[in-house]
Design an enzyme around this catalytic site. Structure first.
Site, PDB file in Angstrom:
ATOM      1  N   GLU A  31       0.627  -1.342   0.048  1.00 46.99           N
ATOM      2  CA  GLU A  31      -0.028   0.110  -0.018  1.00 46.99           C
ATOM      3  C   GLU A  31       0.960   1.182   0.025  1.00 46.99           C
ATOM      4  OE1 GLU A  31      -2.328  -0.946   3.600  1.00 46.99           O
ATOM      5  OE2 GLU A  31      -3.142  -2.766   2.497  1.00 46.99           O
TER       6      GLU A  31
ATOM      7  N   GLU B 247      -5.491  -6.696   2.035  1.00 45.32           N
ATOM      8  CA  GLU B 247      -4.138  -7.450   2.487  1.00 45.32           C
ATOM      9  C   GLU B 247      -4.384  -8.965   2.157  1.00 45.32           C
ATOM     10  OE1 GLU B 247      -5.922  -5.115   4.449  1.00 45.32           O
ATOM     11  OE2 GLU B 247      -4.728  -3.473   4.358  1.00 45.32           O
TER      12      GLU B 247
ATOM     13  N   HIS C  18      -1.303  -0.456  16.656  1.00 46.78           N
ATOM     14  CA  HIS C  18      -0.038  -0.310  15.669  1.00 46.78           C
ATOM     15  C   HIS C  18       0.964  -0.817  16.375  1.00 46.78           C
ATOM     16  CE1 HIS C  18      -3.482   1.791  13.246  1.00 46.78           C
ATOM     17  NE2 HIS C  18      -2.673   1.964  12.530  1.00 46.78           N
TER      18      HIS C  18
END
Ligand SMILES: Cc1ncc(C[n+]2csc(CCOP(=O)(O)OP(=O)(O)O)c2C)c(N)n1
Lengths: 319, 313
Positions: free
Chosen positions: A28, A57, A127
């Site tokens: 990406e 994904e 994250h």
């Protein structure tokens, strides 16, 4: 020449693409080189080899597997380490299993590159994972380079490897720079590196923690002789080199930024206890069990392995 | 080929019953027209990905029945050296990239194969077979989008046999299968999946379009499996289909329909030669060697890496 970690990854991709027309990159925002390692690749190699993907994904990971089964050597760059949880099916259940399930008819020369794995300071719960232990557990070849030279060399070997490989570039290692005076070259998977020799205790440090271990070793220098051992690949692990190190030191501390239970740190301790020379009970420093990193910086740091914990553990195994 | 697949499945069922095939199988009986019709529209260099119900696709693409049977029996002479079994049967030399135990997983793999064919400038087409159950897998929908955006030479073949295990498609698939493809701008056709010729004609059209740069296609083949979802089902006495429904579909059996197209006498000849072939396959498979347990993980890594043993004692 000063080489940054990210630039080293970029060089490795560039050289691999230039050398082998089968290599291609999926991911990406890689056309723009958003994460760094893919900067300028689109200009040089074109959209037939540098493929900006939609946010799909699972499909593009399996697509890369299909391409790998048809003679290509795809590299996928993942923007966020947690995306690996989305594609566990594709990596563990498909890519990794193909060779055995097909009776050796197929191999999947796929490389997954995860720049920015682990805590990125303030990126919070979804994250900040550093999921290398899971992949070593599943049996995928798992690489965590600590330095720019190793990042270059190990990524080159990962891309050339006939099996799927996941390369974790720790967020905390990305700012590392190194003066490189020698030719950059591939480094074999499964080979450890001893960054500093010592005689009292072996510290196995993974990824960015190698730099913390070196700092602690320096600090303790006058008192304790610390050997800093970087496995570089977690699977396959260089057990022979670890056994040799423990023959010299007999004492072991592992510092590992993954969760404690079933983490690679646990495996290193278990293997050393079963098969190697230890003169004192070993220690490990890890994230807590089942960690989800909280947002507040103080909380985030509180759950990651710290230098003072390492210092204490080294002292403890010497008692 | 229809006859061969039917006979193969019947033989496999007897070997499941006798315990010679362990783990059971997902029988393809009733759906043969789809595999045969689609594969008849393909060239040898074209590739397919298949499903947990893959024997029909694998045979129709040209795999040797004796080696497929040996695989179901876990023998070294099997297509996958006994490492794959029913749900993973593959023959890469024939473009069979493998049956797959994960519903929907073959879709994006076929898209990847189509992508690399296009990049290589080869006019290979990739076919992904999947069931109506797979229509609800997100990864399959992602694949439709990628294939359409990049106009890749891939044909999506949905074998709608009305059920995902016991779940009726009418209660599980919102809208329609072809409507989903149309939503991505992919030309989609619905075809009688009990009619081999109809399937072949529809597939040939879509394959030709894909091969000449026209992008992906989608076929929904309306079909039915005469047997249970898995051979285990017999033992469980599940009731999700009525005997009447099964009988109605059996009336549409693709085999008599195809046999009627043959010149007189030829059908009987085909039956005889298939029976002979299968008897030989059975003999070959049953007398083949079992793999050596010491090599159970031999092929895990393509580079020959040997994993550590599970015990150090
Ligand atoms: C992703 C996934 N979910 C669930 C299963 C368990 N399972 C195996 S086959 C099957 C039904 C699939 O139905 P369909 O796609 O219509 O194919 P059919 O069995 O009708 O040929 C299920 C639920 C699986 N193998 N993979």
């Amino acid at each position: 020449m000063r080489l940054s970690y990210t630039k080293a990854l970029n060089r490795a991709l560039t050289d691999a693409l230039a050398q082998d027309p089968a290599v291609c990159v999926f991911g990406e925002d890689i056309g723009a080189g958003l994460a760094g390692p893919t900067l300028n690749l689109l200009d040089r190699f074109g959209p037939g080899r540098i493929v900006d993907t939609p946010l799909s994904e699972q499909a593009f990971t399996s697509m890369a597997i299909g391409a790998a089964l048809s003679g290509r050597r795809p590299v996928i760059e993942f923007q966020i380490p947690s995306l690996l949880f989305l594609v566990f099916e594709q990596l563990v259940n498909q890519a990794h299993k193909f060779s055995l399930m097909t009776g050796g008819q197929a191999s999947v020369p796929l490389t997954c590159l995860v720049p920015g794995s682990g805590s990125r300071d303030g990126w919070a719960g979804q994250h900040s994972d550093h999921p290398y232990s899971l992949f070593a557990h599943a049996g995928l070849k798992t690489v965590v380079p600590a330095t720019p030279t190793d990042a270059y060399g190990l990524l080159r070997s990962a891309i050339a490897d006939p099996d799927p490989v996941v390369v974790f570039a720790p967020a905390a290692a990305l700012p590392v720079r190194e003066t490189v005076t020698w030719e950059l070259a591939p480094i074999p998977l499964g080979s450890a590196r001893i960054h500093r020799e010592g005689t009292d205790v072996t510290v196995v440090a993974i990824g960015h923690l190698v730099h913390d271990a070196l700092a602690v070793a320096e600090e303790l220098g006058p008192e304790i002789s610390v050997e800093v051992f970087d496995p570089r690949t977690l699977h396959p692990f260089d057990w022979t080199a670890l056994a040799a190190s423990l023959d010299r030191t007999g004492r072991l501390v592992v510092i590992d930024d993954s969760n404690r239970s079933c983490g690679i740190g646990a495996e290193v301790l278990a293997t050393a206890a079963e098969q190697m020379r230890l003169v004192a009970p070993p220690r490990r420093i890890t994230r807590p069990d089942g960690t989800v990193l909280p947002f507040a910086p103080g909380l985030d740091r509180a759950l990651q392995p710290q230098r003072d914990q390492l210092r204490d553990a080294v002292r403890a195994v010497l008692k | 080929m229809l006859r061969l697949i039917r006979g193969f499945e019947e033989l496999a069922l007897t070997l499941v019953k006798s315990g010679e095939i362990t783990g059971g199988i997902h029988p393809y009986i009733g759906q043969e027209a789809v595999a045969v019709g689609v594969c008849a529209a393909l060239r040898p260099q074209d590739v397919i990905t298949s499903t947990h119900r893959g024997h029909g696709h694998v045979l129709a693409k040209g795999a040797a029945p004796d080696r497929l049977l040996a695989e179901l029996l876990g023998r070294t002479t099997g297509l996958n050296k006994g490492r794959g079994g029913s749900m993973h049967a593959a023959d890469f030399s024939l473009g069979i990239l493998g049956a797959n135990g994960m519903v929907g997983a073959g879709g994006p793999i076929a898209v990847g194969a189509a992508w690399s064919a296009r990049q290589a400038g080869e006019d290979r087409v990739a076919v992904a077979f999947f069931g109506d159950g797979a229509l609800n897998q997100g990864v399959l929908l992602e694949s439709l989008n990628l294939a359409a955006m990049w106009r890749l030479p891939v044909l999506f073949v949905c074998e709608n046999n009305g059920y995902a295990t016991t779940l009726p498609a009418v209660t599980a698939v919102a809208g329609s299968a072809t409507g989903r493809a149309a939503g991505f701008g992919i030309p989609a056709a619905e075809v009688d999946g009990m009619d081999t010729e109809a399937v072949r004609a529809a597939a040939a059209e879509a394959v030709e379009r894909a091969r000449t740069g026209g992008g992906p296609g989608f076929l929904e083949c309306r079909t039915y499996r005469f047997e249970g979802h898995h051979t285990m089902e017999r033992l469980m006495k599940l009731r999700y289909r009525t005997p009447e429904e099964i009988a109605d579909w059996r009336d549409l059996d693709p085999l008599p329909r195809a046999a009627a197209l043959l010149p007189p006498g030829l059908a009987a000849q085909v039956d005889a030669s298939v029976a002979e072939q299968l008897a030989a396959a059975r003999q070959f498979a049953i007398t083949s060697e079992h793999p050596d347990p010491a090599g159970a993980l031999d092929l895990l890594y393509a580079d020959g890496l040997r994993p550590r043993a599970g015990s150090t004692a």
